[in-house]
Design a protein around this motif. Sequence first.
Motif, mmCIF file in Angstrom:
data_model
loop_
_atom_site.group_PDB
_atom_site.id
_atom_site.type_symbol
_atom_site.label_atom_id
_atom_site.label_comp_id
_atom_site.label_asym_id
_atom_site.label_seq_id
_atom_site.Cartn_x
_atom_site.Cartn_y
_atom_site.Cartn_z
ATOM 1 N N HIS A 1 0.849 -1.194 0.000
ATOM 2 C CA HIS A 1 0.000 0.000 0.000
ATOM 3 C C HIS A 1 0.884 1.243 0.000
ATOM 4 O O HIS A 1 2.001 1.226 0.500
ATOM 5 C CB HIS A 1 -0.904 0.022 1.235
ATOM 6 N N ALA B 1 -2.749 3.056 -12.802
ATOM 7 C CA ALA B 1 -3.537 2.715 -11.621
ATOM 8 C C ALA B 1 -4.063 3.994 -10.980
ATOM 9 O O ALA B 1 -3.412 5.035 -11.034
ATOM 10 C CB ALA B 1 -2.678 1.944 -10.624
ATOM 11 N N LEU C 1 -5.521 5.418 -7.280
ATOM 12 C CA LEU C 1 -5.526 5.080 -5.861
ATOM 13 C C LEU C 1 -6.490 5.985 -5.105
ATOM 14 O O LEU C 1 -6.564 7.185 -5.367
ATOM 15 C CB LEU C 1 -4.132 5.241 -5.253
ATOM 16 N N THR C 2 -7.204 5.383 -4.159
ATOM 17 C CA THR C 2 -8.000 6.144 -3.201
ATOM 18 C C THR C 2 -7.383 5.911 -1.832
ATOM 19 O O THR C 2 -6.811 4.848 -1.573
ATOM 20 C CB THR C 2 -9.472 5.690 -3.219
ATOM 21 N N SER D 1 -3.361 4.002 1.060
ATOM 22 C CA SER D 1 -4.153 3.628 -0.114
ATOM 23 C C SER D 1 -4.972 2.372 0.164
ATOM 24 O O SER D 1 -4.544 1.478 0.894
ATOM 25 C CB SER D 1 -3.248 3.403 -1.327
ATOM 26 N N GLU E 1 -5.963 0.440 -2.354
ATOM 27 C CA GLU E 1 -5.427 -0.524 -3.319
ATOM 28 C C GLU E 1 -3.931 -0.748 -3.062
ATOM 29 O O GLU E 1 -3.239 0.122 -2.563
ATOM 30 C CB GLU E 1 -5.607 -0.002 -4.753
ATOM 31 N N THR E 2 -3.470 -1.917 -3.451
ATOM 32 C CA THR E 2 -2.031 -2.191 -3.389
ATOM 33 C C THR E 2 -1.402 -1.818 -4.726
ATOM 34 O O THR E 2 -2.072 -1.759 -5.753
ATOM 35 C CB THR E 2 -1.748 -3.680 -3.078
#
Length: 153
Positions: A82, A110, A112-113, A124, A126-127
């Motif tokens: 992350h 990508a 990210l949130t 993040s 997402e990873t």
Amino acid sequence: MATAPDKRVFTGRHMLGVMVGGFGIVIAVNFYMASLAVGGFHGIVVENSYVASQKFNGWLEEAEKSRALGWEAIAARDEAGHVVISTEGVPAGATVSAELRRPIGERDYASLTFTSQADGSFRSVETVSNGRWTMRLTIAAGGKNWTEESELP
């Protein structure tokens, strides 16, 4: 009686062979290098360079406004993959988002949130896979936006 050694004569055919061989190597290397350059290009950077040039001063003004806010962000990856953003000077209630792209090689993107952590950092959801990434980080708070583009460590 001793015989004289055979002397080979360098003819026009020999010179033609040297020239064709030499230029053939140069042309082959040029084609190889051009294929590497084209293979690493991810496509269009801007659709219309004239339109982008007209927007350039606006982009500079936006960057100056971001700098004037005095906000700072430091990105790092944790062991789980992350992205963790540590901030300074960012007001409470800020939202953080990021767009990632590979600078070379693979065509990989990508989004990210981030969620706020108890220590004030942002992590993040997402990873992110290993390798080089260019990250465009955006922080929004109180109607103000801060944006920075940097390499993700």
